[in-house]
Motif scaffolding. Structure first.
Motif, short mmCIF file in Angstrom:
data_model
loop_
_atom_site.label_atom_id
_atom_site.label_comp_id
_atom_site.label_asym_id
_atom_site.label_seq_id
_atom_site.Cartn_x
_atom_site.Cartn_y
_atom_site.Cartn_z
N VAL A 1 -6.62 -2.83 6.71
CA VAL A 1 -6.38 -1.64 5.89
C VAL A 1 -5.95 -2.03 4.49
O VAL A 1 -6.36 -1.43 3.49
CB VAL A 1 -5.33 -0.73 6.54
CG1 VAL A 1 -5.02 0.46 5.64
CG2 VAL A 1 -5.80 -0.26 7.91
N GLY A 2 -5.11 -3.06 4.41
CA GLY A 2 -4.48 -3.40 3.14
C GLY A 2 -5.39 -4.06 2.14
O GLY A 2 -5.26 -3.82 0.93
N VAL A 3 -6.33 -4.88 2.59
CA VAL A 3 -7.20 -5.59 1.65
C VAL A 3 -8.06 -4.62 0.83
O VAL A 3 -8.12 -4.73 -0.40
CB VAL A 3 -8.08 -6.62 2.38
CG1 VAL A 3 -9.14 -7.17 1.45
CG2 VAL A 3 -7.20 -7.76 2.90
N PRO A 4 -8.74 -3.65 1.46
CA PRO A 4 -9.47 -2.68 0.63
C PRO A 4 -8.55 -1.91 -0.32
O PRO A 4 -8.93 -1.63 -1.47
CB PRO A 4 -10.10 -1.74 1.67
CG PRO A 4 -10.18 -2.55 2.92
CD PRO A 4 -8.98 -3.43 2.90
N ALA A 5 -7.35 -1.55 0.16
CA ALA A 5 -6.40 -0.86 -0.71
C ALA A 5 -5.97 -1.76 -1.87
O ALA A 5 -5.80 -1.29 -3.00
CB ALA A 5 -5.18 -0.42 0.10
N PHE A 6 -5.79 -3.04 -1.61
CA PHE A 6 -5.43 -4.02 -2.63
C PHE A 6 -6.50 -4.07 -3.72
O PHE A 6 -6.20 -4.04 -4.92
CB PHE A 6 -5.26 -5.39 -1.98
CG PHE A 6 -4.85 -6.48 -2.92
CD1 PHE A 6 -3.51 -6.68 -3.24
CD2 PHE A 6 -5.79 -7.33 -3.47
CE1 PHE A 6 -3.13 -7.70 -4.10
CE2 PHE A 6 -5.42 -8.35 -4.32
CZ PHE A 6 -4.08 -8.53 -4.64
N VAL B 1 0.81 -1.22 0.00
CA VAL B 1 0.00 0.00 0.00
C VAL B 1 0.84 1.27 0.00
O VAL B 1 0.59 2.21 -0.77
CB VAL B 1 -0.95 0.00 1.21
CG1 VAL B 1 -1.72 1.31 1.29
CG2 VAL B 1 -1.90 -1.19 1.15
N LEU B 2 1.87 1.32 0.87
CA LEU B 2 2.59 2.57 1.07
C LEU B 2 3.36 3.06 -0.16
O LEU B 2 3.42 4.29 -0.40
CB LEU B 2 3.52 2.44 2.27
CG LEU B 2 2.91 2.77 3.64
CD1 LEU B 2 2.41 4.21 3.66
CD2 LEU B 2 1.75 1.83 3.98
N PRO B 3 3.97 2.18 -0.98
CA PRO B 3 4.61 2.70 -2.20
C PRO B 3 3.64 3.44 -3.11
O PRO B 3 4.00 4.45 -3.72
CB PRO B 3 5.16 1.43 -2.87
CG PRO B 3 5.39 0.49 -1.73
CD PRO B 3 4.27 0.75 -0.79
N HIS B 4 2.40 2.97 -3.21
CA HIS B 4 1.41 3.65 -4.05
C HIS B 4 1.03 5.00 -3.45
O HIS B 4 0.83 5.98 -4.19
CB HIS B 4 0.18 2.76 -4.21
CG HIS B 4 0.42 1.54 -5.03
ND1 HIS B 4 0.45 1.55 -6.41
CD2 HIS B 4 0.69 0.26 -4.68
CE1 HIS B 4 0.70 0.33 -6.87
NE2 HIS B 4 0.85 -0.47 -5.84
N ALA B 5 0.93 5.06 -2.12
CA ALA B 5 0.64 6.34 -1.47
C ALA B 5 1.78 7.33 -1.73
O ALA B 5 1.54 8.52 -2.00
CB ALA B 5 0.44 6.13 0.02
N LEU C 1 -4.86 -6.55 19.52
CA LEU C 1 -5.06 -7.08 18.19
C LEU C 1 -3.72 -7.28 17.51
O LEU C 1 -2.87 -6.37 17.52
CB LEU C 1 -5.91 -6.11 17.36
CG LEU C 1 -6.34 -6.55 15.97
CD1 LEU C 1 -7.37 -7.67 16.08
CD2 LEU C 1 -6.92 -5.37 15.20
N PRO C 2 -3.44 -8.46 16.94
CA PRO C 2 -2.17 -8.65 16.22
C PRO C 2 -1.99 -7.59 15.13
O PRO C 2 -2.94 -7.26 14.41
CB PRO C 2 -2.30 -10.05 15.62
CG PRO C 2 -3.26 -10.75 16.52
CD PRO C 2 -4.23 -9.70 16.97
N VAL C 3 -0.78 -7.06 15.02
CA VAL C 3 -0.52 -5.99 14.07
C VAL C 3 -0.78 -6.44 12.64
O VAL C 3 -1.29 -5.67 11.81
CB VAL C 3 0.94 -5.49 14.22
CG1 VAL C 3 1.24 -4.40 13.19
CG2 VAL C 3 1.18 -4.96 15.62
N GLY C 4 -0.46 -7.69 12.33
CA GLY C 4 -0.70 -8.19 10.99
C GLY C 4 -2.17 -8.19 10.62
O GLY C 4 -2.53 -7.98 9.46
#
Length: 343
Positions: free
Chosen positions: A325-330, A272-276, A316-319
């Motif tokens: 957050v990552g799945v919707p961004a994916f 996600v972060l490289p695209h941001a 909550l586990p960080v992963g």
């Protein structure tokens, strides 16, 4: 959205570093003890030779030995994973590539689980060492499979998928055949990503490796720009494609292995972060590398904070938090790529 140039990025860099420092300070305040960001800064200043913090030894210990290493390690891991994503997406010319595409995370999981469940090398080989060895073994397998089958980027991705499935299966086999209920719970929590056991040793080791990775990748920024147009274009510009790609892949695998060995499997940060970062500064890696690194650090610090707050007093586990957050961004990235292809 208008992207920032060199001057705009340079002007915002000090602000981003201040935001990162404040984020880390806030991260040290989360917990049952009544401590604020000012207390964290006071303890930090005292430890580097400044005035006395005025806090009790117990409160200083909570900040210095428990919370501050955790917050700093989150920043380092976020920075490293985002940087790995930038490099892999450029080298593989795949906007959906992230640090786990090479199977390094699965290899680290296998190595860590083997140490935890069987006690192999107890007293000599710790969790981090087992995870690191598993990571490098997985990466070696991916390199072997990739180059034997042609060495193209597509083949490397397929080799990574194969290695991921293989080591995931090995991890499950070890857990099901050798672990008891308590070990299984501990292992699964670690595999989902956790910074709860962060120490200053982890901070130093990860910090050194990630700083080395930033230096290597930033020095190769021009080469990464060439790779975005393909290997043939890079070769026509005088780039030694095989050597540079191998160096950057090894550096990426090393950073990912060290991060996974200390924090477990934290996914989607490198996706996600490289695209941001590209949305802010564009595709030039001279600006993209430091921007993604700082954004990744800030992002994971706040995700780690949220993981301790959302279902408090449980954690909550960080992963899991990054996946939410990552799945919707994916999905958004895939839809965006589809629209570009149709256009």
């Amino acid at each position: 959205m208008k992207r920032l140039g060199v001057r705009g990025t340079a002007a915002l860099a000090p602000i981003a570093l201040v935001v990162l420092a404040v984020s880390i300070a806030v991260g040290t305040t989360i917990g049952p003890s009544d401590l604020g960001p000012s207390d964290a800064f006071a303890v930090f200043l005292e430890r580097i030779g400044g005035p006395d913090s005025g806090l009790s030894a117990v409160r200083e210990g909570i900040i210095w030995d428990l919370r501050l290493p955790r917050a700093i390690l989150a920043a380092i891991c976020g920075a490293g994973l985002a940087l790995c994503g930038v490099v892999l997406q450029s080298l593989l010319r795949n906007p959906l590539a992230d640090p786990f595409v090479l199977g390094v995370s699965s290899g680290a999981s296998t190595g860590a689980v083997l140490v935890v469940v069987t006690g192999l090398g107890a007293g000599a080989i710790g969790l981090a060492t087992g995870a690191f060895l598993g990571s490098m073994l997985a990466f070696g397998l991916v390199l072997l499979l990739g180059f034997v089958t042609g060495g193209t980027t597509d083949r490397m991705i397929l080799a990574g998928v194969a290695a991921t499935q293989l080591f995931s299966a090995l991890t499950s086999f070890i857990v099901y055949t050798a672990a008891d209920a308590e070990q299984t719970r501990g292992v699964l929590f670690w595999l989902l990503g956790s910074l709860s056991t962060a120490s200053w040793t982890d901070v130093v080791v990860c910090g050194v490796v990630v700083l080395l990775g930033v230096a290597v990748c930033w020095s190769a920024a021009g080469t990464l720009d060439a790779f975005t147009f393909g290997q043939d274009a890079a070769a026509s510009l005088g780039v030694s494609v095989a050597k540079v790609r191998l160096l950057l892949l090894v550096m990426t695998a090393l950073m990912t292995a060290v991060i996974v060995s200390t924090s477990g499997a934290i996914g989607f940060v490198g996706l996600v972060l490289p695209h941001a970062a590209r949305a802010i500064v564009g595709v030039r890696h001279r600006l993209l590398v430091p921007t993604a690194t700082i954004l990744g650090a800030i992002f994971l610090v706040w995700v780690e904070i949220a993981s301790r707050v959302v279902i408090a007093p449980q954690e909550l586990p960080v992963g899991v938090a990054t996946a939410l957050v990552g799945v919707p961004a994916f999905v958004a990235i895939m839809l965006r790529q589809r629209r570009r292809t149709q256009a």
